[in-house]
Design a protein around this motif. Structure first.
Motif: not given
Length: 67
Positions: A34-38, A40-41, A44
């Motif tokens: 799982t990417s860091m961007e995902d 973060g989403i 949230k």
């Protein structure tokens, strides 16, 4: 990323559905791919769900205590 509709204002809040989505989020965050961007989403989204669950439980407790 698909968002669950358990918190839509037109619908009644579904606590069980929110908890299931939180479990799903935990599983996704724990996956090494799982990417860091995902992440973060997902974090949230989990904050929104947790806030809604807490509000739901507070209201439920108030209703029970009033009886």
């Amino acid at each position: 990323m698909k968002k669950n509709s358990c918190l839509m204002t037109e619908e009644k809040f579904n606590y069980a559905q929110a908890m299931a989505e939180l479990d799903e989020i935990v599983s996704k965050v724990e996956k090494p791919d799982t990417s860091m961007e995902d992440i973060g989403i997902l974090v949230k989204r989990s904050r929104i769900l947790i806030k809604a669950c807490r509000e739901y439980l507070r209201e439920l407790r108030e209703d029970v205590c009033e009886e």
